[in-house]
Design a protein around this motif. Structure first.
Motif, PDB file in Angstrom:
ATOM      1  N   ALA A  62      48.331  26.066  58.280  1.00 39.44           N
ATOM      2  CA  ALA A  62      49.479  25.609  59.073  1.00 39.44           C
ATOM      3  C   ALA A  62      50.622  25.184  58.148  1.00 39.44           C
ATOM      4  CB  ALA A  62      49.070  24.449  59.971  1.00 39.44           C
ATOM      5  N   LEU A  63      50.291  24.455  57.096  1.00 39.97           N
ATOM      6  CA  LEU A  63      51.305  24.042  56.127  1.00 39.97           C
ATOM      7  C   LEU A  63      51.903  25.245  55.393  1.00 39.97           C
ATOM      8  CD1 LEU A  63      49.559  20.884  54.625  1.00 39.97           C
ATOM      9  CD2 LEU A  63      51.738  20.915  55.845  1.00 39.97           C
ATOM     10  N   THR A  64      51.038  26.184  55.025  1.00 35.98           N
ATOM     11  CA  THR A  64      51.509  27.357  54.282  1.00 35.98           C
ATOM     12  C   THR A  64      52.433  28.221  55.139  1.00 35.98           C
ATOM     13  OG1 THR A  64      49.481  27.393  52.946  1.00 35.98           O
ATOM     14  CG2 THR A  64      50.791  29.411  53.024  1.00 35.98           C
ATOM     15  N   LEU A  65      51.977  28.577  56.338  1.00 32.59           N
ATOM     16  CA  LEU A  65      52.782  29.436  57.213  1.00 32.59           C
ATOM     17  C   LEU A  65      54.067  28.744  57.647  1.00 32.59           C
ATOM     18  CD1 LEU A  65      49.922  30.939  59.425  1.00 32.59           C
ATOM     19  CD2 LEU A  65      51.172  32.070  57.572  1.00 32.59           C
ATOM     20  N   GLY A  66      53.969  27.466  58.001  1.00 30.93           N
ATOM     21  CA  GLY A  66      55.159  26.727  58.400  1.00 30.93           C
ATOM     22  C   GLY A  66      56.169  26.629  57.265  1.00 30.93           C
ATOM     23  N   SER A  67      55.673  26.440  56.052  1.00 31.50           N
ATOM     24  CA  SER A  67      56.561  26.348  54.891  1.00 31.50           C
ATOM     25  C   SER A  67      57.234  27.682  54.597  1.00 31.50           C
ATOM     26  CB  SER A  67      55.779  25.882  53.660  1.00 31.50           C
ATOM     27  OG  SER A  67      55.245  24.593  53.860  1.00 31.50           O
TER      28      SER A  67
END
Length: 222
Positions: A62-67
């Motif tokens: 979630a952090l990777t894709l959102g970033s």
């Protein structure tokens, strides 16, 4: 009168006009200020929400894709801001939304910023009350005036504040992380199940990207 004009020009952040080429700031100073902005209450709440509703790997993605989504938007907006030297409001006005569209966007941003200012100022005041005592209302007034005073002088004072507070913030965060996670192994943290109601990957990704898009407008044009 001439002295006032000189002072006004010194602290002018060009909110209503193009930033002259000679007034553009170095990327390191802007990066420091940008880091100071993301070290806000909203980011702590975001991390807590993801950790409460996701296991390690779901939160990681979630952090990777959102970033990644955030980075794509930031790069595109940043290129436009760097090329034109305009604030988001002016860019919106001259890219098809017109005068009333830019006013509406400014109104939405202003209301949201006022709300978050009140929330974060309350947290600031409560922290000082816990450390030093005294009435919460007095601390709220004092901290609110302090932050407002910094903002009044625009990008100049924001830069000075960032150079002082960001290193201190990093020290506090690193100490807090080591204190909290010191009693847990990395393997335990990775395999730990979410303690709260499950949060989907799509919801988490949206929270990561959407939660940081709003402040993105502040510094992209400098």
């Amino acid at each position: 009168m001439e002295e006032k004009d000189t002072v006004a020009e010194k602290f002018d952040d060009y909110a209503l006009s193009r930033v002259p080429q000679k007034e553009r700031k170095h990327w390191l100073g802007i990066a420091t200020m940008r880091f100071g902005q993301i070290s806000a209450l909203t980011q702590f709440l975001l991390g807590a929400a993801l950790g409460f509703g996701m296991d390690f790997w779901t939160a990681f993605w979630a952090l990777t894709l959102g970033s990644v989504i955030l980075e794509i938007v930031s790069i595109l907006v940043g290129i436009a801001g760097m090329k034109e030297g305009m604030s988001t409001t002016l860019l919106v006005r001259w890219t098809g939304f017109g005068k009333f569209g830019s006013i509406l966007l400014s109104f939405i941003l202003a209301i949201s910023m006022i709300g978050w200012f009140g929330i974060q100022n309350e947290v600031f005041a409560h922290g000082l009350q816990e450390l030093l005592g005294g009435p919460i209302w007095a601390w709220a007034i004092a901290t609110g005036l302090l932050v407002t005073l910094i903002v009044v002088f625009g990008i100049f004072s924001l830069g000075i504040a960032a150079y002082i507070t960001v290193p201190l913030f990093l020290i506090v965060v690193l100490y807090s992380i080591s204190s909290v996670l010191g009693d847990h192994s990395l393997s335990e943290l990775i395999h730990m199940h979410a303690p709260g109601p499950s949060l989907s990957l799509a919801a988490g990704t949206t929270m990561v990207a959407g939660g940081a898009l709003l402040p993105e407008r502040l510094l992209h044009r400098i």
